[in-house]
Structures are given as C-alpha cells and as structure tokens.
Enzyme design. Structure first.
Site: not given
Length: 314
Positions: A145, A161, A169, A220, A223
C-alpha cells in the site's frame, strides 16, 4: 536483534527531530531486510531462463520488495514487526466500531506520514517498471500500500490492498489525497506534539495512550463521515470485482513470479492457486519460506533489489 528509531514531531514548529540509536546506524535501507545467503550464480541463471521463456509474465509483489526502501514487513525473521515487537496491525472491525481506535490510528499515522510518504523505490521496483516498458511484464499485482511501484512508473498495475496515499469517507465514499488530510490534521492540532519509537509497516509509528488522547481527528469535509485510508485492513476483504480482475490477468498469463511475499495472506495466495489450476510455471523470490514453496518450480532466497536488476528482460 533490537532496533530503535526515535521520532519526535512538534506540530507547533512543524519540525522533526530524528534520534537514531546505534542499532539503526547502518541506515533504513538495510534495517528491515532479513539475513540471506550469498547470491547463487546458478540460481540467478535459472531465474534468467524462467524470465526469458516467459512471454506474458505476471508478477505479484509483497512487503519484501519494499524493505530495501526502509519499510518494515510483518513476518520476516528477526526484522519483521512480529519479531521486533508485540504490536499487532489494526483490525478492520475495530476501526469501524470505535472512535477511540480511529483517533489512535490517525495520530500514529499523522506522525509517521512525512517519513512514509517520502520513501522512494529501490532497484527492484525500477527493474519491474523497466520490464513493463520493454514488454516483458504483462501485469503487476502488489499487496503493498506504499505507492512505490507507481513512483517507479509502473502502469499495468493492480494495488490489491489499496494505497495509503488515498483517504476514503466511510459514509459517502468521497476520496481525497492523503497529503490534503495531513494539512487538516496540522490545522486542528497546532500545539500537539508526540515522541514515537519504532516504525510500523503501513506508515504509522508507536505512541502512548496519553499522547493520543488530545489528538483531534477531522471528519469528511463533504458529509461529516469518518475517514479511513483507502486500504484493506486486516479482517477486511478485497473487493470482489478487483479479485475477478486479477484472476483474469492470471489466466491470461503464461507464468507467475512472486517477489517478496510469504503468501501467508489468502488474498494473495488465492492467485497462486489459480496459477496452479492453469498449470502455469511459478517462481518465488523471497527471503525465507513461503506458503507456496511446494508449488514453485524455482525458489530463490535473495534480496529483491540485489537480484532483479541482474536479470535481462530480453
């Protein structure tokens, strides 16, 4: 073997103080690479023949390809996370259920991010990128990653991955660059400071509970939902569409080379089983035993960055 790298971050001054003990004095490049026997010229010739005969080569990489860039892995003898500490990687369910777990994770990741994001590809990453450019490498699947394959220029790439350089989010699915989140962390924690000891494989460090408690975590911006690295944590599963995509690439290949993976995690091991079903020749380059040694026609125990540049992709 005891290893201790001290990292001190003072947010108010936006500066780092790195204290490196004697155990780290040889530098991060070799710090996390497990011991291995000298290169066997005959084994090198065997790998060269394997690559020369391959026309549609699929390569699958794991943490062992990035240890030479200064990123520890989990399972290597003496130098992996499990060998050096009693720490365990974060679990997917714990991250979803617990705000304190998310706070602890993000505090550690915030401290570790400047170093982790600055790490660069090593000769093994560059070799595979060159193989792709020359038409030898058909597809590259990485379990890592760290974005080092992307930094090296690889394009025919699946990050199995996910990637730490993206943030997701959990509520609305919005994705943002990790560097943008670092700026929000700094704005929310102008006087926060921490001293960490030890490096973990996925870009974070080790902090005390007292240091973590005052760390503020943003939500986030769109939202208000909780944020998570766009990666598969332990206990989570890889997206089925991505699994199907990789399985198709394996079936289209004529050989499979594993680089720097013990294949203990099923998400990668399943593609070895697919290759076996298709009767593809399998070669494994990894220091130490793997879950699939008995399925390989060739096994090499050498540092990836030392061996791969010796292979002529033509």
């Amino acid at each position: 073997m005891r290893m201790s790298c001290g990292l001190t971050f003072r947010a108010a001054k936006s500066c780092w103080v790195v204290n490196v003990s004697r155990q780290c004095s040889r530098g991060s490049v070799g710090l996390f690479v497990p011991p291995s026997p000298p290169l066997d010229p005959e084994k090198v010739k065997e790998l060269q023949r394997f690559i020369t005969l391959s026309k549609r080569l699929l390569v699958m990489t794991g943490a062992g390809i990035s240890t030479e860039s200064g990123i520890p892995d989990y399972r290597s003898e003496k130098v992996g996370l499990y060998a050096r500490t009693d720490k365990k990687p974060i679990q997917h369910g714990d991250f979803l259920r617990s705000a304190p777990v998310r706070q602890r994770y993000w505090a550690r990741n915030f401290v570790g991010w400047p170093r982790f994001s600055s790490l660069q590809p090593n000769p093994a990453h560059w070799a595979l990128s060159n193989w792709e450019r020359l038409g030898k490498l058909y597809w590259l699947v990485t379990q890592n990653v760290d974005a080092l394959h992307t930094k090296a220029g690889s394009q025919r790439l699946t990050e199995l991955h996910g990637c730490m350089h993206r943030v997701l989010c959990l509520d609305c699915g919005e994705k943002i660059p990790r560097r943008a989140l670092q700026e929000r962390f700094e704005a929310l924690n102008p006087t926060w400071s921490a001293e960490a000891h030890g490096l973990a494989p996925d870009g974070d460090v080790f902090l005390t509970e007292e240091q973590v408690q005052s760390f503020q975590v943003p939500s986030c911006a769109r939202c208000g939902g909780p944020l998570k690295p766009d990666v598969v944590f332990f206990g989570d599963t890889v997206n089925p569409d991505k699994v199907d995509f990789v399985r198709r690439r394996v079936k289209e290949a004529d050989s499979l080379l594993v680089v720097g993976s013990s294949l203990q995690v099923y998400s990668g091991y399943r593609f070895i089983l697919t290759a076996r079903e298709k009767k593809l020749p399998i070669a494994i380059l990894n220091i130490g035993p793997t879950r699939s040694d008995d399925l390989a026609c060739l096994k090499l125990d050498s540092p990836c960055g030392e061996l791969l540049p010796l292979i002529d992709p033509h």
